[in-house]
Design an enzyme around this catalytic site. Structure first.
Site, PDB file in Angstrom:
ATOM      1  N   GLU A 160     -10.848  13.029 -85.171  1.00 60.83           N
ATOM      2  CA  GLU A 160     -12.107  13.004 -85.922  1.00 60.83           C
ATOM      3  C   GLU A 160     -12.414  14.343 -86.604  1.00 60.83           C
ATOM      4  OE1 GLU A 160     -15.380  10.688 -84.212  1.00 60.83           O
ATOM      5  OE2 GLU A 160     -16.762  12.007 -85.261  1.00 60.83           O
TER       6      GLU A 160
ATOM      7  N   HIS B 186     -26.938   0.047 -77.233  1.00 62.99           N
ATOM      8  CA  HIS B 186     -26.374   0.916 -78.278  1.00 62.99           C
ATOM      9  C   HIS B 186     -26.198   0.159 -79.604  1.00 62.99           C
ATOM     10  CE1 HIS B 186     -23.923   3.968 -80.171  1.00 62.99           C
ATOM     11  NE2 HIS B 186     -22.936   3.102 -80.305  1.00 62.99           N
TER      12      HIS B 186
ATOM     13  N   ASN C 186     -19.008   6.316 -87.617  1.00 64.37           N
ATOM     14  CA  ASN C 186     -20.351   6.635 -87.126  1.00 64.37           C
ATOM     15  C   ASN C 186     -21.447   6.118 -88.062  1.00 64.37           C
ATOM     16  OD1 ASN C 186     -19.330   7.985 -84.839  1.00 64.37           O
ATOM     17  ND2 ASN C 186     -18.909   9.778 -86.096  1.00 64.37           N
TER      18      ASN C 186
ATOM     19  N   LYS D 226     -11.145   7.987 -77.180  1.00 67.28           N
ATOM     20  CA  LYS D 226     -12.301   8.813 -76.816  1.00 67.28           C
ATOM     21  C   LYS D 226     -12.714   8.451 -75.395  1.00 67.28           C
ATOM     22  CE  LYS D 226     -14.502   9.775 -81.257  1.00 67.28           C
ATOM     23  NZ  LYS D 226     -15.724   9.571 -82.075  1.00 67.28           N
TER      24      LYS D 226
ATOM     25  N   ARG E 219     -12.363   9.589 -89.731  1.00 68.02           N
ATOM     26  CA  ARG E 219     -12.792   8.823 -88.541  1.00 68.02           C
ATOM     27  C   ARG E 219     -14.314   8.875 -88.371  1.00 68.02           C
ATOM     28  NH1 ARG E 219     -10.081   8.570 -82.437  1.00 68.02           N
ATOM     29  NH2 ARG E 219     -11.758   7.341 -81.499  1.00 68.02           N
TER      30      ARG E 219
ATOM     31  N   GLU F 169     -21.316  -3.684 -84.229  1.00 71.67           N
ATOM     32  CA  GLU F 169     -20.143  -2.859 -84.546  1.00 71.67           C
ATOM     33  C   GLU F 169     -19.140  -3.659 -85.387  1.00 71.67           C
ATOM     34  OE1 GLU F 169     -19.845   0.403 -83.804  1.00 71.67           O
ATOM     35  OE2 GLU F 169     -21.269   0.736 -82.174  1.00 71.67           O
TER      36      GLU F 169
ATOM     37  N   LYS G 293     -10.138  -0.319 -86.880  1.00 67.11           N
ATOM     38  CA  LYS G 293     -10.289   0.867 -86.023  1.00 67.11           C
ATOM     39  C   LYS G 293      -8.955   1.608 -85.899  1.00 67.11           C
ATOM     40  CE  LYS G 293     -12.198   3.481 -82.692  1.00 67.11           C
ATOM     41  NZ  LYS G 293     -13.079   3.466 -81.547  1.00 67.11           N
TER      42      LYS G 293
ATOM     43  N   HIS H 281     -24.977   5.513 -86.905  1.00 71.33           N
ATOM     44  CA  HIS H 281     -25.099   6.136 -85.590  1.00 71.33           C
ATOM     45  C   HIS H 281     -26.062   7.332 -85.569  1.00 71.33           C
ATOM     46  CE1 HIS H 281     -21.851   3.447 -84.632  1.00 71.33           C
ATOM     47  NE2 HIS H 281     -21.749   3.906 -83.397  1.00 71.33           N
TER      48      HIS H 281
ATOM     49  N   ARG I 150      -3.394  16.608 -64.326  1.00 71.38           N
ATOM     50  CA  ARG I 150      -3.333  17.065 -65.729  1.00 71.38           C
ATOM     51  C   ARG I 150      -2.900  15.953 -66.687  1.00 71.38           C
ATOM     52  NH1 ARG I 150      -1.407  21.448 -62.818  1.00 71.38           N
ATOM     53  NH2 ARG I 150      -2.908  23.154 -62.780  1.00 71.38           N
TER      54      ARG I 150
ATOM     55  N   HIS J 120     -28.606   6.950 -82.851  1.00 73.79           N
ATOM     56  CA  HIS J 120     -28.704   7.870 -81.706  1.00 73.79           C
ATOM     57  C   HIS J 120     -30.115   8.434 -81.587  1.00 73.79           C
ATOM     58  CE1 HIS J 120     -24.084   8.691 -81.727  1.00 73.79           C
ATOM     59  NE2 HIS J 120     -24.394   7.654 -80.979  1.00 73.79           N
TER      60      HIS J 120
HETATM   61  N1  GLY Z   1     -16.620   5.006 -81.656  1.00 73.70           N
HETATM   62  C1  GLY Z   1     -16.209   5.768 -82.744  1.00 73.70           C
HETATM   63  C2  GLY Z   1     -14.845   6.342 -82.597  1.00 73.70           C
HETATM   64  O1  GLY Z   1     -14.111   5.929 -81.720  1.00 73.70           O
HETATM   65  O2  GLY Z   1     -14.486   7.210 -83.347  1.00 73.70           O
END
Ligand code: GLY
Length: 376
Positions: free
Chosen positions: A240, A268, A248, A146, A244, A188, A230, A251, A124, A255
């Site tokens: 997010e 990417h 994107n 993430k 945040r 990026e 970041k 993106h 956990r 995508h």
């Molecule tokens: N890659 C975008 C983020 O971490 O929110």
């Protein structure tokens, strides 16, 4: 001891430092040990990164009194799966990783995302450390928590927010990267300048050739500035729910390009670079863009980083229509409405929901050329 920059991600009792410095791979053990309780560390790395750099990492952990166990998997996106996570959990059991111990992601985005997901679920949740080795992972995926795996339902749809207790970045490792992968990471880096920091955009314009060549001082600065920006977004909006999403930028278009080309044609970052061109075009067409020269400035940097500026399509009209339809499948679609991050001016972007589909199609068309014709 090499010159080290430290950027704090201020998340209360889950705050952590990002350590950036050439040669820091040999200091990982000493840097992370104060953030760990137990001594055991499961190192999750793809086989290529493990072969290239694993000995140094394991030596650094052992020298600090930690007890590492190396778990490797075949390099590549297909390994970002529940099956690999299952194998890593078996390795956790074999290494007797308990609640005081840690999982360390070592490599590019696949290793970091996978290791974080493994850490978030094992018992956990155990401590998690990120040691990225690709530019994309250094400037993006290793920071912000993430984590996840791909599944039959889609890419990155199964996962968890799991903040690391430390991130250790050795920018010298990019010298062993495949040049195309490295340049995809630069997309990026460019993104951060456009969405957040006109000064960083101007710095890139002055240092594009050095950055493209991978000169160590330029790379270290670009990584540190990207991480600083970041970290700001993660501090403002860890889960997010708002700002945040600005990360994107490019993106939604990117995508769709990746999905329509079955993830085979573009890395990417390359798809995101094309998506950023399309986002500027859509911003111009919707009247949002206040500084038309942003298109030329962004194009010049994409060109300097040897990133694609056009998508070759046998039938550009049909392709623009199918790409526009593919946007509706993006996981960032909210309540059925497509969402685009569009620039207003350098350093300022806005979230635009459900723009006119004809304008989106025109934005796609702006970067589509019949196969075989030249690049701008
Ligand atoms: N890659 C975008 C983020 O971490 O929110």
């Amino acid at each position: 001891m090499p010159a080290v920059q430290i950027i704090n991600v201020p998340l209360g009792d889950r705050a952590y430092d990002i350590h950036i410095g050439s040669g820091l791979l040999d200091q990982v053990g000493a840097l992370v040990k104060p953030r760990l309780a137990g001594a055991k560390v499961l190192v999750v790395a793809d086989a290529t990164v493990a072969a290239a750099h694993g000995t140094r990492l394991l030596a650094s952990l052992t020298a600090a009194g930690l007890v590492p166990t190396l778990f490797t998997f075949p390099a590549g996106e297909p390994s970002k799966s529940l099956a690999t996570a299952e194998a890593a959990w078996a390795a956790c059991a074999g290494a007797k990783i308990d609640r005081t111990d840690a999982v360390l992601g070592f490599g590019g985005g696949v290793s970091g995302d996978l290791a974080g997901f493994v850490a978030s679920c094992w018992m956990r949740g155990v401590r998690f450390v990120q040691v990225p080795t690709s530019l994309l992972a250094m400037v993006d995926s290793s920071v912000g928590g993430k984590t996840g795996v791909n599944s039959a339902a889609g890419k990155n749809l199964v996962g968890a927010f799991c903040q690391p207790v430390a991130v250790v970045i050795d920018p010298a490792l990019i010298s062993t990267m495949d040049p195309r992968e490295y340049r995809a990471g630069l997309a990026e880096v460019l993104k951060y300048g456009v969405i957040n920091d006109p000064g960083f955009l101007a710095w890139q314009e002055a240092n594009a050739a050095a950055l493209d060549r991978g000169e160590p001082a330029a790379v270290a600065h670009a990584v540190a500035e990207s991480c600083r920006i970041k970290a700001w977004y993660v501090e403002q909006d860890e889960l997010e729910q708002g700002v945040r999403a600005h990360l994107n930028y490019g993106h939604t278009f990117g995508h769709a390009l990746e999905r329509e080309t079955k993830y085979r044609q573009y890395l990417h970052g390359e798809a995101v670079g094309l998506g950023m061109r399309m986002a500027v075009e859509l911003a111009a067409r919707t009247g949002l863009l206040q500084t038309p020269d942003l298109a030329a400035r962004q194009d010049a940097l994409l060109r300097a980083y040897h990133l694609p500026l056009v998508h070759a399509a046998t039938d550009p009209v049909a392709t623009a229509a199918s790409l526009t339809a593919a946007c509706a499948l993006d996981k960032k679609v909210a309540k059925g409405a497509t969402r685009f991050i569009l620039p207003v001016r350098p350093g300022t972007v806005e979230l635009v929901t459900a723009p006119d589909a004809g304008l989106v199609q025109a934005a796609f068309s702006s970067a589509l050329v019949p196969a075989g014709t030249g690049t701008p």
